[in-house]
Design an enzyme around this catalytic site. Structure first.
Site, PDB file in Angstrom:
ATOM      1  N   SER A 145       0.455  22.388  11.831  1.00 18.61           N
ATOM      2  CA  SER A 145       1.679  22.858  11.157  1.00 18.61           C
ATOM      3  C   SER A 145       2.660  21.701  11.046  1.00 18.61           C
ATOM      4  O   SER A 145       2.570  20.730  11.807  1.00 18.61           O
ATOM      5  CB  SER A 145       2.303  23.975  12.008  1.00 18.61           C
ATOM      6  OG  SER A 145       3.592  24.313  11.524  1.00 18.61           O
ATOM      7  N   TYR A 158       5.121  27.823  20.273  1.00 19.96           N
ATOM      8  CA  TYR A 158       4.381  27.662  19.012  1.00 19.96           C
ATOM      9  C   TYR A 158       4.317  26.186  18.599  1.00 19.96           C
ATOM     10  O   TYR A 158       3.236  25.653  18.322  1.00 19.96           O
ATOM     11  CB  TYR A 158       5.021  28.499  17.904  1.00 19.96           C
ATOM     12  CG  TYR A 158       4.301  28.326  16.583  1.00 19.96           C
ATOM     13  CD1 TYR A 158       3.011  28.816  16.424  1.00 19.96           C
ATOM     14  CD2 TYR A 158       4.891  27.641  15.530  1.00 19.96           C
ATOM     15  CE1 TYR A 158       2.326  28.638  15.231  1.00 19.96           C
ATOM     16  CE2 TYR A 158       4.219  27.458  14.331  1.00 19.96           C
ATOM     17  CZ  TYR A 158       2.932  27.961  14.190  1.00 19.96           C
ATOM     18  OH  TYR A 158       2.242  27.763  13.017  1.00 19.96           O
TER      19      TYR A 158
HETATM   20  N1  LIG Z   1       2.309  30.804   7.360  1.00 21.23           N
HETATM   21  C1  LIG Z   1       2.921  29.683   7.698  1.00 21.23           C
HETATM   22  O1  LIG Z   1       4.085  29.449   7.306  1.00 21.23           O
HETATM   23  C2  LIG Z   1       2.199  28.668   8.536  1.00 21.23           C
HETATM   24  C3  LIG Z   1       2.742  27.361   8.599  1.00 21.23           C
HETATM   25  C4  LIG Z   1       2.080  26.406   9.355  1.00 21.23           C
HETATM   26  C5  LIG Z   1       0.916  26.716  10.023  1.00 21.23           C
HETATM   27  N2  LIG Z   1       0.411  27.982   9.963  1.00 21.23           N
HETATM   28  C6  LIG Z   1      -0.828  28.257  10.696  1.00 21.23           C
HETATM   29  O2  LIG Z   1      -1.770  28.823   9.802  1.00 21.23           O
HETATM   30  C7  LIG Z   1      -2.746  29.551  10.560  1.00 21.23           C
HETATM   31  C8  LIG Z   1      -2.986  30.881   9.872  1.00 21.23           C
HETATM   32  O3  LIG Z   1      -1.820  31.660   9.946  1.00 21.23           O
HETATM   33  P1  LIG Z   1      -1.259  32.499   8.718  1.00 21.23           P
HETATM   34  O4  LIG Z   1       0.026  31.912   8.312  1.00 21.23           O
HETATM   35  O5  LIG Z   1      -2.307  32.708   7.700  1.00 21.23           O
HETATM   36  O6  LIG Z   1      -0.885  33.863   9.497  1.00 21.23           O
HETATM   37  P2  LIG Z   1      -1.504  35.346   9.375  1.00 21.23           P
HETATM   38  O7  LIG Z   1      -1.443  35.811   7.965  1.00 21.23           O
HETATM   39  O8  LIG Z   1      -0.784  36.129  10.415  1.00 21.23           O
HETATM   40  O9  LIG Z   1      -3.030  35.151   9.791  1.00 21.23           O
HETATM   41  C9  LIG Z   1      -3.397  34.859  11.111  1.00 21.23           C
HETATM   42  C10 LIG Z   1      -4.893  35.026  11.271  1.00 21.23           C
HETATM   43  O10 LIG Z   1      -5.250  34.698  12.635  1.00 21.23           O
HETATM   44  C11 LIG Z   1      -6.007  35.760  13.164  1.00 21.23           C
HETATM   45  N3  LIG Z   1      -5.798  35.930  14.594  1.00 21.23           N
HETATM   46  C12 LIG Z   1      -4.603  36.049  15.239  1.00 21.23           C
HETATM   47  N4  LIG Z   1      -4.813  36.308  16.524  1.00 21.23           N
HETATM   48  C13 LIG Z   1      -6.159  36.374  16.708  1.00 21.23           C
HETATM   49  C14 LIG Z   1      -6.999  36.642  17.821  1.00 21.23           C
HETATM   50  N5  LIG Z   1      -6.499  36.941  19.032  1.00 21.23           N
HETATM   51  N6  LIG Z   1      -8.344  36.614  17.645  1.00 21.23           N
HETATM   52  C15 LIG Z   1      -8.855  36.348  16.430  1.00 21.23           C
HETATM   53  N7  LIG Z   1      -8.123  36.098  15.339  1.00 21.23           N
HETATM   54  C16 LIG Z   1      -6.784  36.119  15.482  1.00 21.23           C
HETATM   55  C17 LIG Z   1      -5.566  37.009  12.395  1.00 21.23           C
HETATM   56  O11 LIG Z   1      -6.624  37.964  12.367  1.00 21.23           O
HETATM   57  P3  LIG Z   1      -6.631  39.386  13.120  1.00 21.23           P
HETATM   58  O12 LIG Z   1      -5.203  39.805  13.323  1.00 21.23           O
HETATM   59  O13 LIG Z   1      -7.402  40.276  12.175  1.00 21.23           O
HETATM   60  O14 LIG Z   1      -7.361  39.111  14.381  1.00 21.23           O
HETATM   61  C18 LIG Z   1      -5.340  36.446  11.003  1.00 21.23           C
HETATM   62  O15 LIG Z   1      -6.529  36.433  10.274  1.00 21.23           O
HETATM   63  C19 LIG Z   1      -2.194  29.669  11.971  1.00 21.23           C
HETATM   64  O16 LIG Z   1      -2.849  28.744  12.814  1.00 21.23           O
HETATM   65  C20 LIG Z   1      -0.722  29.291  11.813  1.00 21.23           C
HETATM   66  O17 LIG Z   1      -0.193  28.719  12.987  1.00 21.23           O
HETATM   67  C21 LIG Z   1       1.036  28.971   9.230  1.00 21.23           C
END
Ligand SMILES: NC(=O)c1ccc[n+]([C@@H]2O[C@H](COP(=O)([O-])OP(=O)(O)OC[C@H]3O[C@@H](n4cnc5c(N)ncnc54)[C@H](OP(=O)(O)O)[C@@H]3O)[C@@H](O)[C@H]2O)c1
Length: 268
Positions: A145, A158
């Site tokens: 991130s 985080y």
């Molecule tokens: N969105 C942003 O602004 C942003 C910015 C920088 C980095 N990121 C990173 O991008 C990545 C994806 O996040 P996102 O933004 O797409 O958020 P999201 O829409 O909330 O997706 C998160 C994913 O992680 C899975 N997950 C969470 N806890 C889990 C667990 N205990 N076991 C297995 N799977 C789990 C969830 O699946 P289930 O709930 O179905 O298990 C979901 O598929 C993360 O690493 C986040 O830190 C996001």
């Protein structure tokens, strides 16, 4: 632009494929001819994405797993590589955050960040890499991130987990390049996904969000060409550049002021 054929015909394992960036990465890989193994906890979401990809002619499997469980990475491996699927592309995407004053946030969610964002990434990479090294080919994407470039008060755990992810990916990239394996740290800025709901960070949702599709496309271009870090959002590139020249204490001071939770409005 990297060749579209880099991932063609290869099995890709995408963690956190049930939503947001993970689902977009899976679609992007499918569009580039990869076969998909989708994993997360929500079965209905994975089934619906698998049906969508299958309808487009992409061979797809799902594995339900909770990465809070330290046994889950081995179970995922047993259901994939152990069952005869050669995983050439490992996408460590699953992750979560939590916004708020550290001493008041939900403790289990703080611990979960360490387990899912860090421990599971290390476990999965440690389990899949030896076979990639034997084959002399492979790709590993680690989703870090822009939060990895400076401490973030009120998202302290985080940001620390994401700094871990970025440094882990960079160290690993240098180590395994000699075996023909490419490792990329993807550092998205604020991106359209369910992250803000899970993290109770809706106040940051008001900022201009990048689409998960664009993030996924830029990430896969970077991974294919072996670029070690990719910052898909222009504002993220600017911040990452700036923090090289400003004292970390000063940045953290201003972030604390900007990110401090607002007091609950009085009910009187
Ligand atoms: N969105 C942003 O602004 C942003 C910015 C920088 C980095 N990121 C990173 O991008 C990545 C994806 O996040 P996102 O933004 O797409 O958020 P999201 O829409 O909330 O997706 C998160 C994913 O992680 C899975 N997950 C969470 N806890 C889990 C667990 N205990 N076991 C297995 N799977 C789990 C969830 O699946 P289930 O709930 O179905 O298990 C979901 O598929 C993360 O690493 C986040 O830190 C996001």
């Amino acid at each position: 632009m990297a060749a579209k054929t880099d991932f063609h015909g290869k099995w890709a394992l995408v963690t956190g494929a049930s939503a947001g960036i993970g689902a977009a990465l899976a679609r992007e890989l499918a569009g580039r001819g990869a076969k998909l193994i989708l994993t997360a906890r929500r079965q209905d979401r994975l089934e619906s994405l698998a049906a969508e990809l299958l309808a487009q002619g992409t061979e797809t499997r799902i594995v339900i797993a909770d990465l809070n469980d330290p046994a889950a990475p081995q179970q995922i491996y047993d259901a994939t590589e152990g069952a005869g699927f050669t995983v050439d592309i490992l996408v460590n995407n699953a992750g979560l955050g939590q916004y708020g004053a550290f001493h008041q946030t939900e403790p289990e969610q703080e611990f979960s960040m360490v387990r899912v964002n860090c421990e599971a990434v290390v476990r999965l990479s440690r389990i899949y890499l030896p076979r990639m090294i034997e084959r002399g080919r492979g790709f590993v994407l680690v989703v870090a991130s822009t939060a990895s470039f400076q401490p973030l008060p009120y998202l302290a755990t985080y940001a620390a987990t994401k700094a871990f992810d970025r440094f882990f990916a960079l160290g690993l990239a240098a180590e395994v390049a000699q075996y023909g394996i490419k490792v990329t740290a993807l550092c998205p800025g604020t991106t359209e996904s369910e992250f803000f709901e899970v993290a109770r960070a809706s106040r940051f949702r008001t900022r201009k969000l990048q689409s998960a599709e664009e993030v996924a496309r830029l990430a896969m271009d970077a991974l294919a060409r072996g670029q070690r870090t990719i910052l898909p959002k222009p504002s993220g590139r600017f911040t990452a550049f700036l923090v090289r020249f400003l004292p970390v204490g000063l940045i953290t001071h201003f972030v604390e002021k900007g990110a401090r939770p607002k007091p609950e409005p009085s009910r009187d």
